[in-house]
Design a protein around this motif. Structure first.
Motif, PDB file in Angstrom:
ATOM      1  N   THR A  31       0.869  -1.175   0.000  1.00 50.74           N
ATOM      2  CA  THR A  31       0.000   0.000   0.000  1.00 50.74           C
ATOM      3  C   THR A  31       0.902   1.220   0.000  1.00 50.74           C
ATOM      4  O   THR A  31       2.078   1.126   0.375  1.00 50.74           O
ATOM      5  CB  THR A  31      -0.956   0.003   1.212  1.00 50.74           C
ATOM      6  N   LYS A  71      -4.372   0.732   4.780  1.00 46.30           N
ATOM      7  CA  LYS A  71      -3.101   1.439   4.623  1.00 46.30           C
ATOM      8  C   LYS A  71      -2.033   0.885   5.568  1.00 46.30           C
ATOM      9  O   LYS A  71      -0.917   1.394   5.606  1.00 46.30           O
ATOM     10  CB  LYS A  71      -3.301   2.945   4.842  1.00 46.30           C
ATOM     11  N   LEU A  84       0.347   2.273  -6.946  1.00 48.41           N
ATOM     12  CA  LEU A  84      -0.890   1.867  -6.253  1.00 48.41           C
ATOM     13  C   LEU A  84      -0.701   0.556  -5.516  1.00 48.41           C
ATOM     14  O   LEU A  84      -0.052  -0.352  -6.016  1.00 48.41           O
ATOM     15  CB  LEU A  84      -2.024   1.690  -7.262  1.00 48.41           C
ATOM     16  N   TRP A 134      -4.931  -3.525  -2.752  1.00 52.14           N
ATOM     17  CA  TRP A 134      -6.384  -3.333  -2.712  1.00 52.14           C
ATOM     18  C   TRP A 134      -6.792  -2.144  -3.573  1.00 52.14           C
ATOM     19  O   TRP A 134      -7.845  -2.145  -4.213  1.00 52.14           O
ATOM     20  CB  TRP A 134      -6.880  -3.082  -1.297  1.00 52.14           C
ATOM     21  N   GLU A 135      -5.972  -1.103  -3.555  1.00 48.49           N
ATOM     22  CA  GLU A 135      -6.295   0.102  -4.307  1.00 48.49           C
ATOM     23  C   GLU A 135      -6.388  -0.230  -5.802  1.00 48.49           C
ATOM     24  O   GLU A 135      -7.283   0.249  -6.500  1.00 48.49           O
ATOM     25  CB  GLU A 135      -5.235   1.193  -4.064  1.00 48.49           C
ATOM     26  N   TYR A 189     -10.234   0.330  -3.887  1.00 51.77           N
ATOM     27  CA  TYR A 189     -10.259   1.080  -2.634  1.00 51.77           C
ATOM     28  C   TYR A 189      -9.636   2.445  -2.879  1.00 51.77           C
ATOM     29  O   TYR A 189      -8.681   2.589  -3.635  1.00 51.77           O
ATOM     30  CB  TYR A 189      -9.457   0.346  -1.545  1.00 51.77           C
ATOM     31  N   HIS A 190     -10.166   3.444  -2.203  1.00 49.05           N
ATOM     32  CA  HIS A 190      -9.720   4.826  -2.383  1.00 49.05           C
ATOM     33  C   HIS A 190      -8.266   4.971  -1.972  1.00 49.05           C
ATOM     34  O   HIS A 190      -7.852   4.432  -0.950  1.00 49.05           O
ATOM     35  CB  HIS A 190     -10.611   5.729  -1.526  1.00 49.05           C
ATOM     36  N   ASN A 191      -7.496   5.703  -2.755  1.00 47.37           N
ATOM     37  CA  ASN A 191      -6.065   5.810  -2.454  1.00 47.37           C
ATOM     38  C   ASN A 191      -5.787   6.721  -1.263  1.00 47.37           C
ATOM     39  O   ASN A 191      -4.736   6.643  -0.661  1.00 47.37           O
ATOM     40  CB  ASN A 191      -5.309   6.292  -3.693  1.00 47.37           C
ATOM     41  N   ALA A 228      -8.172   7.277   1.505  1.00 46.66           N
ATOM     42  CA  ALA A 228      -8.595   6.423   2.627  1.00 46.66           C
ATOM     43  C   ALA A 228      -8.861   7.134   3.950  1.00 46.66           C
ATOM     44  O   ALA A 228      -8.610   6.581   5.016  1.00 46.66           O
ATOM     45  CB  ALA A 228      -7.590   5.280   2.838  1.00 46.66           C
ATOM     46  N   TYR A 272     -14.060   4.035  -1.623  1.00 51.55           N
ATOM     47  CA  TYR A 272     -13.837   3.533  -2.985  1.00 51.55           C
ATOM     48  C   TYR A 272     -13.612   4.653  -3.975  1.00 51.55           C
ATOM     49  O   TYR A 272     -14.221   5.717  -3.867  1.00 51.55           O
ATOM     50  CB  TYR A 272     -15.070   2.772  -3.485  1.00 51.55           C
TER      51      TYR A 272
END
Ligand SMILES: Nc1nc2c(c(=O)[nH]1)N[C@H]1C(S)=C(S)[C@@H](COP(=O)(O)O)O[C@H]1N2
Ligand SMILES: [Mo]
Length: 345
Positions: free
Chosen positions: A114, A156, A172, A175-176, A181-183, A185, A193
């Motif tokens: 991450t 994260k 990235l 999960w991103e 998933y939103h970077n 977070a 997301y």
């Protein structure tokens, strides 16, 4: 039971886990290796360096009390985290000017990682954690070391940290990249997301055909629609919005519905067999005749609690609803009690 003070400290859409019940999310163990554990610091540094666990333990330790918020809607408050501050560690290796990002890489089967803006990671007080609540970190929770980023969703914080890469451009994380998933977070902004750009015409066609099977329709907005009889087997519907929709007799077997919205939806006779329902919200939905056998319910919601602690927006559940007892334990205490009371009356 959640008291008012705790409620204020919970970001929107989060619920407390039962005391002492820390869920395991994602990978469950590190990759096998004969090598002793080490933490590499690599990328744009003047001196790539490797630290052993003993060395990390010998550095000054910082202890902080932090809250953990998982994107699948469970939270733990007041966790005591002890380890080496990222800032202190980076001071030892000489970070180059051009560094803007930091990537945390784990020793795991899929090289899980991450990333964050380096300035944010430092400002948030990111720790290279060795101990949690006075004990060394268990293997299932990322021991011997994981990074912990306070103030960001828990994805994260990688388990089994083995390398920190300092980067000029972002890379990235797992999960991103894989699940959108939103970077950034930030749980207080509900940055769960990235909303993928779905092509409107093909979405409309799929809605008309009532056949979503196998499709990737993350974050689709299908609120208020009549989708009775929908075939959504094995479809990817994370964060999908089915609020107020009519879905009588729909089939979501094997679908990924994490964080999906079903508030006030008509879900009579719907099949959710082996579906991923982590963080899904069923408040006020009608689940008579629905079948949830084999589904996963970490962080799912079936009723709300108002400020006075009274249950509101309860999902309609009776003996015609199939929710086998073995899938209930991952629920938070309020949700567990509510479902139990409905199913055993
Ligand atoms: N190596 C690795 N780290 C990971 C994950 C993973 O699958 N693999 N999952 C992330 C997610 S989504 C969460 S919520 C937390 C879960 O940590 P826990 O299992 O200790 O609760 O780890 C994060 N770090
Ligand atoms: Mo997560």
């Amino acid at each position: 039971m959640t008291n008012q003070n705790q409620t204020k400290r919970l970001p929107p859409g989060q619920q407390l886990v039962a005391p002492g019940k820390w869920p395991i999310i994602g990978e469950r163990k590190p990759a096998e290796s004969e090598q002793p554990w080490s933490l590499e610091i690599d990328g744009e540094v003047t001196q790539p360096t490797s630290f052993s666990i003993a060395e990390l333990q010998s550095f000054p330790q910082t202890e902080r009390i932090e809250n953990i918020h998982c994107v699948t809607r469970w939270s733990m408050l007041d966790v005591t985290i002890r380890g080496v501050l990222l800032a202190d560690l980076l001071n030892k290796v000489g970070v180059k000017e051009e560094v803007k990002f930091v990537s945390f890489v784990s020793r795991s089967e899929r090289n899980h990682s991450t990333s964050l803006l380096i300035d944010e990671a430092i400002e948030l007080g990111t720790l290279i954690a060795l101990n949690i609540n006075g004990k060394s970190l268990g293997l299932e929770h990322g021991g011997p070391i994981r990074n912990i980023v306070p103030g960001r969703y828990f994805y994260k914080s990688v388990k089994w940290l083995t390398r920190i890469d300092l980067l000029a451009t972002d890379r990235l994380g797992y999960w991103e990249a894989e699940t959108g998933y939103h970077n950034h977070a930030d749980p207080w902004k509900e940055e769960r997301y990235m909303v993928p750009s779905l092509d409107r015409r093909s979405v409309l066609k799929l809605l008309e055909s009532r056949d979503f099977s196998g499709h990737d329709l993350r974050s689709i907005n299908a609120s208020d629609r009549n989708l009775d009889g929908l075939n959504a087997r094995e479809s990817l519907l994370r964060d999908a919005n089915f609020k107020n929709a009519s879905l009588i007799g729909a089939d979501f077997s094997g679908a990924n519905l994490s964080n999906a919205h079903f508030e006030k939806a008509d879900l009579r006779q719907v099949k959710f067999i082996e579906a991923d329902l982590e963080g899904a919200d069923f408040a006020g939905a009608d689940l008579r005749g629905a079948n949830l056998t084999g589904s996963s319910l970490i962080g799912s919601t079936f009723c709300n609690l108002d400020s006075g602690g009274e249950i509101s927006a309860a999902a309609v559940i009776d003996q015609s609803t199939t929710i086998p007892p073995e899938i209930l334990p991952p629920l938070t205490p309020t949700q567990f009690e509510y479902l139990n009371s409905r199913l055993n009356q």
